[in-house]
Design an enzyme around this catalytic site. Sequence first.
Site, PDB file in Angstrom:
ATOM      1  CG  HIS B  38     -13.098 -14.762   2.590  1.00  0.00           C
ATOM      2  ND1 HIS B  38     -11.993 -14.660   3.398  1.00  0.00           N
ATOM      3  CD2 HIS B  38     -14.173 -14.434   3.359  1.00  0.00           C
ATOM      4  CE1 HIS B  38     -12.392 -14.266   4.606  1.00  0.00           C
ATOM      5  NE2 HIS B  38     -13.697 -14.128   4.604  1.00  0.00           N
ATOM      6  CE  LYS B 103      -3.942  -3.160   6.414  1.00  0.00           C
ATOM      7  NZ  LYS B 103      -4.093  -2.266   5.258  1.00  0.00           N
TER       8      LYS B 103
END
Lengths: 280, 181
Positions: B38, B103
């Site tokens: 990222h 999650k």
Amino acid sequence: MASIAAERIQQKVRDMVIRVSRDLPRDVVTALQEARERETSESGWQILDELLENAELARKQDLPLCQDTGVGVFFVEYGEDCRVEGDSLPRVLERAMAQAYEEGLLRKSLCHPLTRQNTGDNTPALIHTDLVPGSELRIRFMAKGGGSENMSRCTMLTPAQGWEGIKEFVLDRVAAAGPNPCPPTIVGVGVGGSFDQAPLLAKKSLFRPLDREHPQTEIAEMERELLGEINSLGIGPMGLGGRTTSLGVRMEMAPCHIASLPVAVNIQCHSSRHEEVVFP
Amino acid sequence: MKTHHLRPPLSEEAVRELRIGDRVYLSGRLYTARDAAHKRLIQALDQGEEIPVPLQGAVIYYVGPTPAPPGRPIGSAGPTTSYRMDSFSPRLYSLGLRATMGKGRRSPEVKQALQQYGGVYLAATGGAGALLSQCITKARIIAYEDLGPEAVRELSVENFPAVVANDSHGGELFAQPRRSG
């Protein structure tokens, strides 16, 4: 003086590290099954079923239970009357772990803290060693995942805050962690000692199987009380609601300074992977 | 609660239909990226460079798998915790990303971006990496190979299961902890 060959230790530790990544301990499987019976939420049932199926698949297909195969943490009890022949024990443990991560196709998850460059072989291993009387060498290994470790905290309470303060800190931490550490978790609590010892107590406590009560009845009682309150939070499996937020609370205590009350919470995800080997 | 079978690239219309608690089964192409990838994606965007993930309608899965055993496309491959990507995600949603999967909770900024751009956040079962890997039929590294487990991969999946945790209407599925006293 008992003598233990370094190669034998390396082989056994290597095998243990690989086994730990694939074989969920029996006590954890049983705790998940019992939680499935008690759970009342539909998403909870589904997730607990998936976790049980995952454990079975991992064993059958020889796959790691979780892609986060963790940092390798060793707790060693080194009997003063035993001797490792052929190499130094920390070197043997680190080599065995690196070999296991390579040959067992485990993920290498350690990196430089700032450049984030991967160390390439999951080293260094974290090795805590206690010298103990006797001629036994006990090597405990835990593969500790990053997600649950990130949700862990340490604090220095005032002595006046006592048990109520400890409970509040633990419950605040579990509530703030919410779905992040992969509930149902196991909550390790270290009480007392010092700024460095409390987290170690918390981590070490996670080795005690879920079906074994604390030998001191007053601590066992506190663990039950905390577990009840944690499961009343309603966070549930994966944070989607339900009765099963934690499978167990493990607590260890040590004396501390008259001015202090150190408390550490080390959260362990449901994939509680640990084992031990004992020599000779 | 509905069940949806989705095949990326996803349209805004399809994503806006999703509601928290809905079951989603993904088939087709997913891209993997986690922390280090990222950072590089955003750096590349800052420098006006082309990025290796075609964002239009894409699904990014937050995962760093274990190495593939012989004869398998991938090793264990469950979700990692998503909040670590929160500072990067709104920009990616603004550029056409439709879904992220991981999650744990997302930040208010990410939830805002889901509403603004028509995005969704999916939760997969954490710690079920062996089970979820059964839904992955192919995997290949398409960028940042030097990042090892954090490299960007293109995955082919079949009926990969997840649940809608945050939708494009401001909904949040995660339970609010009940504190007494």
